[in-house]
Design an enzyme around this catalytic site. Structure first.
Site, short mmCIF file in Angstrom:
data_model
loop_
_atom_site.label_atom_id
_atom_site.label_comp_id
_atom_site.label_asym_id
_atom_site.label_seq_id
_atom_site.Cartn_x
_atom_site.Cartn_y
_atom_site.Cartn_z
N CYS A 152 10.88 22.69 -9.29
CA CYS A 152 10.56 23.09 -7.92
C CYS A 152 9.06 23.35 -7.79
CB CYS A 152 11.34 24.34 -7.52
SG CYS A 152 10.97 24.88 -5.84
N CYS B 281 8.06 26.74 -6.08
CA CYS B 281 8.32 27.91 -6.93
C CYS B 281 7.38 27.95 -8.13
CB CYS B 281 9.77 27.94 -7.36
SG CYS B 281 10.93 28.20 -5.99
#
Length: 175
Positions: A130, A133
């Site tokens: 991700c 993130c």
């Protein structure tokens, strides 16, 4: 059982993983709690039961009950957030301005030092791929612990994931 048990199972064609796993298990860049939690969170994210069992066996004694729960929580919350925020990143548009409306209170109160929890979230986010993130947790960890800690978390995540998929593949070929 332990890291040595995992190393014994790694096929010769992946001997670099064996060497990396051994050196990372004794890395001194991180505190024992940070190291153990990073390994455990990474193993959980890598989704290989054998790897998880051996890594927990190796590092369990370096973590308090709270720290073990926090490493598990990092995997759980990032398992949700990584999917959601990857969607937001891919879809873009109005979704980037909308609140997630997902409960993630553990991030505010993980039960361990915030920097340690962020380190574990970073490792899981690296495995889950991700971008949003990774970017967010990398900055927090770098500011709190330095670039060497970030790199060590990335090296652990990469190696643990590679060991997990290598052993899974080797097991599948033996059936």
């Amino acid at each position: 059982m332990s890291i040595d048990a995992l190393k014994d199972r790694i096929p010769d064609y992946a001997k670099d993983l064996r060497l990396n796993l051994g050196s990372l298990a004794s890395d001194i860049t991180l505190t024992p709690q940070q190291l153990g939690g990073t390994f455990i969170a990474s193993a959980l994210a890598a989704r290989n039961d054998d790897v998880t069992r051996e890594i927990v066996a190796q590092f369990r004694d370096t973590l308090s009950e709270q720290a073990l729960a926090a490493a598990q929580s990092a995997n759980a919350i990032m398992g949700m957030n990584n999917i959601y925020y990857r969607f937001v990143h891919m879809a873009g548009g109005e979704y980037t301005k909308m609140p997630a409306q997902l409960r993630m209170s553990v991030i505010g109160n993980p039960g361990v030092d915030k920097a340690d929890f962020e380190l574990w979230c970073l490792a899981v986010s690296i495995i889950n791929g991700c971008d949003m993130c990774v970017t967010s947790h990398e900055k927090i960890v770098r500011d709190a612990l330095g670039a060497a800690a970030v790199q060590t978390a990335a090296r652990i995540a990469a190696t643990v994931h590679a060991v997990a998929v290598t052993l899974q593949g080797a097991d599948a070929l033996q059936q």
